[in-house]
Design a protein around this motif. Structure first.
Motif, PDB file in Angstrom:
ATOM      1  N   THR A  64       0.831  -1.205   0.000  1.00 58.11           N
ATOM      2  CA  THR A  64       0.000   0.000   0.000  1.00 58.11           C
ATOM      3  C   THR A  64       0.859   1.246   0.000  1.00 58.11           C
ATOM      4  O   THR A  64       2.028   1.229   0.389  1.00 58.11           O
ATOM      5  N   THR A  65       0.275   2.326  -0.463  1.00 58.70           N
ATOM      6  CA  THR A  65       0.869   3.651  -0.324  1.00 58.70           C
ATOM      7  C   THR A  65      -0.208   4.591   0.164  1.00 58.70           C
ATOM      8  O   THR A  65      -1.405   4.331   0.024  1.00 58.70           O
ATOM      9  N   SER A  70      -3.858   3.699  -1.303  1.00 58.40           N
ATOM     10  CA  SER A  70      -3.954   2.861  -2.492  1.00 58.40           C
ATOM     11  C   SER A  70      -3.294   1.512  -2.251  1.00 58.40           C
ATOM     12  O   SER A  70      -2.277   1.420  -1.558  1.00 58.40           O
ATOM     13  N   THR A  85      -1.183  -0.997  -4.180  1.00 58.72           N
ATOM     14  CA  THR A  85      -0.374  -0.848  -5.384  1.00 58.72           C
ATOM     15  C   THR A  85       0.080  -2.168  -5.981  1.00 58.72           C
ATOM     16  O   THR A  85       0.452  -2.218  -7.148  1.00 58.72           O
ATOM     17  N   SER A  86       0.103  -3.247  -5.193  1.00 58.91           N
ATOM     18  CA  SER A  86       0.524  -4.521  -5.765  1.00 58.91           C
ATOM     19  C   SER A  86       0.048  -5.679  -4.909  1.00 58.91           C
ATOM     20  O   SER A  86      -0.278  -5.514  -3.731  1.00 58.91           O
ATOM     21  N   VAL A 110       2.896  -5.471  -9.911  1.00 56.89           N
ATOM     22  CA  VAL A 110       2.217  -4.183  -9.925  1.00 56.89           C
ATOM     23  C   VAL A 110       1.212  -4.210 -11.066  1.00 56.89           C
ATOM     24  O   VAL A 110       1.578  -4.333 -12.223  1.00 56.89           O
ATOM     25  N   ASN A 132      -2.738   0.969  -9.845  1.00 56.97           N
ATOM     26  CA  ASN A 132      -2.650   1.737  -8.603  1.00 56.97           C
ATOM     27  C   ASN A 132      -4.082   1.976  -8.140  1.00 56.97           C
ATOM     28  O   ASN A 132      -4.678   3.003  -8.407  1.00 56.97           O
TER      29      ASN A 132
END
Length: 623
Positions: free
Chosen positions: A530-531, A591, A593-594, A610, A613
């Motif tokens: 996550t970001t 988010s 992200t992967s 990935v 996003n």
């Protein structure tokens, strides 16, 4: 995927909502950042009268906070009432909402709503107290410092910055000037603006607005007679009469707004303000002239003579992994999609050159990777006429003898599609490919690329812009995340006391294994990367990842700590968790992200795939 907007920090102030009423009274001025039941009432009224606020009508946000979408709805309402469309709900707009009195501008049929108790001045002769009660109290309607000498400082501000883009028929703010009076009131009599082009060939109207967005002066129907030619072909001065006062020691701001012509034969390009000049009179009757020679430029992108604007299409795939076959060709993989819009006139796409890059050594020819590289324009598909291998610099792919229609002012999607050769002996496993279109018009190069003609076979200019597609990884042994599109859903708020502390969240995805069996952790912290920006972060504890395939249940090899995805099989999973957010206003995102997995059980995050996003939370202060 649908992005979800949630309004935070809303404080209700106890003013009754009036739904469906023809008019109502607001207790205060409103602007971006305002909150409370006055805002709720305004939003309800706007929506019920056809001035849409998308995030409220689709239920993805709550009423009560004045944001950019509410401002846009207010501007549309103001335009319908011939009120300056500033988005600021001041006396003029409040009076219109409550069926206030009207006055007519001398020499014009335009109706302007005037609030009770105010003496509205004609356009170009604003009384700052009459039309703008928020103006500084020492900005009088006439000179109140007779016999006192003074000056007026004049300077260009940093916003709007260089590069503002405005299309044909559109309006935009292009410059903002600060006016600061000294010891005397200053009666401002004019603002002169120098342009580096014959602006009347591009624009129809220049409007000068003050601090609150009220119109100080405007000049519509621009023509050659309104300008003084200072230098032929490169310098043209527009003189705009003004009648307003900057009080002693007070500061005001003038914003220059331009409205472009809906139809013009001008090509796209950059227009610059090369100088601004203001003239004023102090308390002794002496005229003061102040000049600022700082350049400010904006770009013009419309042309009736024709220009093709090329932009990325929203459906263009992001970085992703594509499973390819070891026994047959893998056909019709979309690498990227661009929108071609032929503005002002219809065009025909005749040829195009693009570059394809692959992560291979200098001995691997692109023709051993792709059996075909194609362009799909609308319903037409063209194969490349030539592919020139260029090693690390990328291969040049050329399409000629095309005849693809581009209707006027319509975005036509143009997709880059490849057929991948069969992956014999895993020779193509792990190859990463991307493509670049260097769009270049005659203004930026010797020839147009792509080459587009009008009905007379004349070339139509192209906006200069490189467009690059995302990286696509081809593999026969890893996971494929595209057997079913992942989805992320923001759920209901979770309360702590009377405050929202978090939001429930679900994320659904499917994994298809290639030639190898894959393993994924049951712990979301390991399985999902996550970001976040702002103050939105993953909340704990996670509730875990669940197998939700059509026939859920234990698969041979599953343990208490990881899932097993056998070679060639697909499993569908869902994460049920929560996202925590602070009460601090501003844009925040969280988010996924992967998805992380492993080809062995000893390292379940060795391969980070990935795919998209995916933004599962987006919080913004107001709508």
């Amino acid at each position: 995927m649908k992005k979800v907007l949630i309004a935070t920090g809303v404080a209700l102030l106890g003013f009754a909502t009036i739904a469906g009423a023809q008019s109502f009274t607001l207790s205060s001025d409103l602007m971006v950042g305002s909150t409370g039941s006055d805002v709720t009432s305004l939003q309800t009224w706007l929506i019920s009268h056809g001035f849409n606020i998308p995030s409220l009508t689709d239920g993805t946000a709550s009423k009560g906070t004045f944001g950019s979408q509410t401002r846009a709805a207010v501007q549309k309402y103001q335009t319908s009432k011939s009120i300056p469309s500033t988005g600021f709900v001041g006396p003029l707009t409040r009076s219109a909402l409550s069926n206030g009195a009207t006055v007519i501008n001398p020499g014009s049929s335009t109706m302007v709503v005037c609030p009770p108790g105010y003496n509205c001045m004609p356009v170009g002769q604003n009384n700052p107290h009459a039309n703008n009660p928020s103006a500084p109290t020492n900005n009088p309607s006439s000179i109140t410092t007779p016999g006192v000498a003074g000056t007026l400082a004049f300077s260009l501000q940093s916003t709007p910055s260089n590069g503002t883009s405005v299309d044909k028929g559109q309006s935009a703010d292009i410059a903002r000037y600060k006016l600061q009076a000294g010891a005397s009131d200053q009666q401002v009599t004019s603002l002169s603006i120098d342009f580096d082009v014959r602006l009347w060939l591009y624009a129809s109207t220049i409007t000068i607005k003050d601090d609150s967005g009220s119109v100080v002066a405007t000049k519509s129907g621009l023509s050659q007679s309104d300008f003084t030619e200072l230098t032929a072909g490169s310098s043209y001065r527009l003189y705009v009469p003004v009648n307003t006062v900057v009080g002693r020691s007070a500061t005001r701001y003038f914003t220059v707004n331009v409205t472009m012509l809906g139809v013009t034969d001008r090509s796209a390009g950059t227009i610059s303000i090369t100088q601004g000049q203001v003239r004023s009179i102090d308390g002794t009757g002496v005229t003061d002239t102040q000049t600022d020679t700082t350049d400010r430029s904006f770009s013009f992108t419309g042309s009736n003579a024709g220009i093709v604007v090329i932009t990325n299409n929203d459906s263009s795939p992001p970085n992703m992994l594509v499973t390819i076959s070891t026994s047959a060709e893998t056909k019709n993989i979309v690498m990227g999609v661009a929108d071609f819009k032929s503005q002002g006139k219809a065009g025909t796409l005749r040829s195009m050159t693009l570059y394809v890059n692959t992560s291979v050594d200098a001995t691997r020819d692109i023709n051993t990777i792709f059996n075909d590289i194609k362009l799909k324009v609308g319903d037409l598909v063209y194969s490349a006429n030539s592919i020139e291998y260029g090693g690390a610099a990328g291969s040049t792919v050329t399409f000629t003898n095309m005849s693809a229609s581009l209707p006027a002012d319509v975005k036509v999607p143009v997709a880059i599609i490849v057929d991948v050769a069969k992956d014999t002996n895993n020779a193509l496993d792990g190859i990463v490919a991307s493509s670049t279109l260097v769009a270049e018009g005659t203004a930026g190069g010797t020839a147009n690329n792509p080459a587009i003609e009008d009905s007379t076979f004349s070339a139509i200019d192209i906006n200069d812009a490189p467009l690059a597609t995302s990286d696509i990884t081809f593999s026969a042994s890893d996971a494929n995340l595209f057997s079913e599109a992942p989805t992320a859903v923001l759920g209901s708020p979770l309360l702590s006391g009377n405050s929202t502390s978090a939001y429930s969240t679900t994320f659904t995805f499917a994994l298809t294994a290639g030639d190898n069996t894959l393993y994924m952790s049951k712990d979301p912290v390991t399985a999902l990367s996550t970001t976040s920006t702002g103050y939105a972060v993953a909340a704990s504890p996670y509730s875990g990842i669940t197998d939700v395939t059509a026939l859920p249940g234990s698969i041979s090899g599953d343990t208490t700590t990881y899932f097993t995805i056998p070679s060639g099989s697909t499993r569908k999973f869902v994460w049920n968790g929560s996202i925590r957010t602070s009460g601090v206003a501003g844009l925040k995102t969280m988010s996924i992200t992967s998805i992380n997995y492993g080809t062995t059980t000893s390292n379940l995050s060795a391969a980070a795939v990935v795919y998209y996003n995916y933004t599962v939370l987006k919080v913004q202060a107001g709508f």
